[in-house]
Scaffold this motif. Structure first.
Motif, PDB file in Angstrom:
ATOM      1  N   CYS A 251       0.890  -1.182   0.000  1.00 17.16           N
ATOM      2  CA  CYS A 251       0.000   0.000   0.000  1.00 17.16           C
ATOM      3  C   CYS A 251       0.919   1.220   0.000  1.00 17.16           C
ATOM      4  O   CYS A 251       0.978   1.968   0.972  1.00 17.16           O
ATOM      5  N   CYS A 252       1.650   1.409  -1.087  1.00 17.68           N
ATOM      6  CA  CYS A 252       2.836   2.266  -1.054  1.00 17.68           C
ATOM      7  C   CYS A 252       2.556   3.758  -1.088  1.00 17.68           C
ATOM      8  O   CYS A 252       3.419   4.557  -0.732  1.00 17.68           O
ATOM      9  N   GLY A 253       1.350   4.176  -1.531  1.00 14.25           N
ATOM     10  CA  GLY A 253       1.126   5.607  -1.678  1.00 14.25           C
ATOM     11  C   GLY A 253       2.176   6.201  -2.592  1.00 14.25           C
ATOM     12  O   GLY A 253       2.493   5.653  -3.654  1.00 14.25           O
ATOM     13  N   ALA A 254       2.759   7.322  -2.175  1.00 10.63           N
ATOM     14  CA  ALA A 254       3.799   7.971  -2.972  1.00 10.63           C
ATOM     15  C   ALA A 254       5.177   7.356  -2.746  1.00 10.63           C
ATOM     16  O   ALA A 254       6.154   7.776  -3.362  1.00 10.63           O
ATOM     17  N   GLY A 255       5.255   6.377  -1.837  1.00  3.63           N
ATOM     18  CA  GLY A 255       6.519   5.683  -1.629  1.00  3.63           C
ATOM     19  C   GLY A 255       7.299   6.124  -0.414  1.00  3.63           C
ATOM     20  O   GLY A 255       8.512   5.889  -0.331  1.00  3.63           O
ATOM     21  N   ASN A 256       6.630   6.728   0.560  1.00  4.05           N
ATOM     22  CA  ASN A 256       7.335   7.240   1.741  1.00  4.05           C
ATOM     23  C   ASN A 256       8.113   6.167   2.490  1.00  4.05           C
ATOM     24  O   ASN A 256       9.241   6.392   2.924  1.00  4.05           O
ATOM     25  N   LEU A 257       7.503   4.982   2.661  1.00  3.09           N
ATOM     26  CA  LEU A 257       8.179   3.912   3.390  1.00  3.09           C
ATOM     27  C   LEU A 257       9.338   3.320   2.588  1.00  3.09           C
ATOM     28  O   LEU A 257      10.317   2.854   3.166  1.00  3.09           O
ATOM     29  N   LEU A 258       9.226   3.338   1.279  1.00  2.00           N
ATOM     30  CA  LEU A 258      10.247   2.721   0.431  1.00  2.00           C
ATOM     31  C   LEU A 258      11.434   3.632   0.165  1.00  2.00           C
ATOM     32  O   LEU A 258      12.534   3.156  -0.127  1.00  2.00           O
TER      33      LEU A 258
ATOM     34  N   LYS B 235      12.926  -1.509  -5.429  1.00  2.00           N
ATOM     35  CA  LYS B 235      11.715  -1.221  -4.660  1.00  2.00           C
ATOM     36  C   LYS B 235      10.469  -1.440  -5.513  1.00  2.00           C
ATOM     37  O   LYS B 235      10.403  -0.982  -6.657  1.00  2.00           O
ATOM     38  N   TYR B 236       9.483  -2.129  -4.919  1.00  2.00           N
ATOM     39  CA  TYR B 236       8.231  -2.437  -5.609  1.00  2.00           C
ATOM     40  C   TYR B 236       7.073  -1.893  -4.782  1.00  2.00           C
ATOM     41  O   TYR B 236       7.120  -1.914  -3.541  1.00  2.00           O
ATOM     42  N   GLY B 237       6.042  -1.434  -5.478  1.00  2.00           N
ATOM     43  CA  GLY B 237       4.898  -0.884  -4.760  1.00  2.00           C
ATOM     44  C   GLY B 237       3.585  -1.106  -5.479  1.00  2.00           C
ATOM     45  O   GLY B 237       3.545  -1.216  -6.713  1.00  2.00           O
TER      46      GLY B 237
ATOM     47  N   ILE C  77       0.837   6.640  -7.622  1.00  2.00           N
ATOM     48  CA  ILE C  77       1.708   5.777  -8.434  1.00  2.00           C
ATOM     49  C   ILE C  77       2.658   6.625  -9.280  1.00  2.00           C
ATOM     50  O   ILE C  77       3.851   6.316  -9.394  1.00  2.00           O
ATOM     51  N   HIS C  78       2.157   7.707  -9.851  1.00  2.00           N
ATOM     52  CA  HIS C  78       3.020   8.594 -10.636  1.00  2.00           C
ATOM     53  C   HIS C  78       4.145   9.149  -9.756  1.00  2.00           C
ATOM     54  O   HIS C  78       5.308   9.212 -10.172  1.00  2.00           O
ATOM     55  N   GLU C  79       3.776   9.542  -8.535  1.00  2.00           N
ATOM     56  CA  GLU C  79       4.778  10.063  -7.600  1.00  2.00           C
ATOM     57  C   GLU C  79       5.800   8.994  -7.230  1.00  2.00           C
ATOM     58  O   GLU C  79       7.005   9.241  -7.170  1.00  2.00           O
ATOM     59  N   ALA C  80       5.300   7.780  -6.956  1.00  2.00           N
ATOM     60  CA  ALA C  80       6.186   6.681  -6.567  1.00  2.00           C
ATOM     61  C   ALA C  80       7.184   6.366  -7.677  1.00  2.00           C
ATOM     62  O   ALA C  80       8.367   6.117  -7.413  1.00  2.00           O
ATOM     63  N   LYS C  81       6.719   6.391  -8.921  1.00  2.00           N
ATOM     64  CA  LYS C  81       7.623   6.112 -10.038  1.00  2.00           C
ATOM     65  C   LYS C  81       8.711   7.173 -10.148  1.00  2.00           C
ATOM     66  O   LYS C  81       9.850   6.872 -10.513  1.00  2.00           O
ATOM     67  N   CYS C  82       8.359   8.410  -9.806  1.00  2.00           N
ATOM     68  CA  CYS C  82       9.373   9.480  -9.800  1.00  2.00           C
ATOM     69  C   CYS C  82      10.418   9.234  -8.722  1.00  2.00           C
ATOM     70  O   CYS C  82      11.529   9.781  -8.784  1.00  2.00           O
ATOM     71  N   ASN C  83      10.057   8.431  -7.706  1.00  2.00           N
ATOM     72  CA  ASN C  83      10.995   8.084  -6.628  1.00  2.00           C
ATOM     73  C   ASN C  83      11.685   6.749  -6.890  1.00  2.00           C
ATOM     74  O   ASN C  83      12.143   6.081  -5.951  1.00  2.00           O
TER      75      ASN C  83
END
Length: 324
Positions: A49-56, A63-65, A73-79
């Motif tokens: 449940c990664c959201g923008a990827g804060n935990l990752l 890293k997978y989310g 998801i767009h934010e997480a991919k930027c991270n």
């Protein structure tokens, strides 16, 4: 498993219930906790449940989310996270593999009876879950169970959970019995609610190791810890609330009755001395007789108790000398 869950409907639910965004301090702590049971380098990790990827973000590995919100998801991919937009509870594993390391901060205490039943039906087709009891309508148990599905046989996880899932009754109680008997819980740590950007809700951190061989669980709060075995947990009706166990480690303050009594007596004498001095001043100014009046009252009290108990009189000799 199929069920239509739109991002919009989930957003409306999450506003009312439990989707909170972790800050870096908590993310770093989760990483530290997970590393404490790691048996190898963490080369890849998933947040379901990664959201923008804060935990990752704090991990330096692949890293997978998964998240239901496309904007996250767009934010997480930027991270630099390999992130997929999907409903974790209803989708098949989009990565087609299991993971040795997992972190999770799932939405707290959502409710859906039909979804819980669908998840149970799916999971019980898998060997690890063949004896899984019916899941609660509150979806915390569903999130925890689904996270276990994503772990390898030696997989390890650090999950942020809502404290209620640790003590609420009925099906949640049955789920706790099941997971305790699985022997995969390493520890449960209580944390005060200062780690989220958008709420002050209290949390617990459940540390999982599917390769663990015993059913002991360590409960942690602040600097205190207590390890309970399955017999003790069963006697407590599989309540996993940290406060139900950590009290065993708290020592009651020992009171020295003799020292306490001495301090009380000393303070009493000092108070009497001050009152006698004050009475003398008042008598000199107002031509009154408060000083002698108080002395007479004190003499009567001392006489009363000294005739009944000579030992008490000796212990209070300082008071007697003051008056006479």
């Amino acid at each position: 498993m199929t069920k239509n869950f739109s991002a919009k409907s989930y957003k409306e639910q999450l506003k009312k219930t439990g989707s909170f965004h972790t800050n870096k301090e908590l993310a770093l702590y989760i990483k530290q906790v997970l590393q404490s049971i790691a048996t190898s380098d963490i080369n890849e990790v998933i947040d379901t449940c990664c959201g923008a990827g804060n935990l990752l973000e704090v991990f330096e590995c692949a890293k997978y989310g998964i998240d239901i919100e496309l904007e996250y998801i767009h934010e997480a991919k930027c991270n630099n996270i390999n992130a997929i937009c999907a409903n974790f509870l209803t989708c098949n594993n989009p990565f087609n593999k299991v993971f040795d390391y997992l972190v999770a901060n799932y939405p707290f205490s959502l409710r859906d009876k039909d979804l819980a039943q669908n998840i149970h039906t799916h999971l019980t087709t898998l060997h690890y879950f063949n004896d899984l009891p019916n899941l609660a309508n509150i979806l915390d148990t569903s999130f925890i169970a689904k996270n276990l599905e994503y772990l390898s046989d030696c997989g390890k996880a650090a999950m942020i959970v809502f404290p209620g899932v640790l003590y609420r009754g009925n099906r949640e109680r049955d789920f706790r019995e099941w997971i305790v008997k699985k022997g995969c819980i390493v520890s449960i740590e209580a944390k005060e609610g200062r780690f989220f950007d958008d709420t002050s809700v209290n949390i617990a951190i459940m540390l999982i190791d599917k390769a663990k061989k015993d059913t002991n669980i360590t409960f942690i709060k602040d600097s205190k810890s207590y390890t309970a075995n399955i017999d003790e947990i069963a006697k407590n009706d599989f309540n996993l609330s940290v406060n139900s166990y950590i009290q065993h480690e708290v020592e009651k303050e020992r009171i020295n009755i003799y020292s306490l009594n001495h301090n009380v007596n000393s303070n009493l004498i000092k108070g009497i001395e001050k009152q006698l001095e004050l009475n003398k001043i008042i008598d000199s100014l107002e031509q009154t007789n408060y000083h002698d009046s108080l002395l007479n009252m004190l003499k009567a009290v001392i006489k009363k108790y000294s005739t009944k108990n000579k030992d008490m009189f000796k212990r209070e000799r300082s008071l007697f000398n003051l008056v006479f």
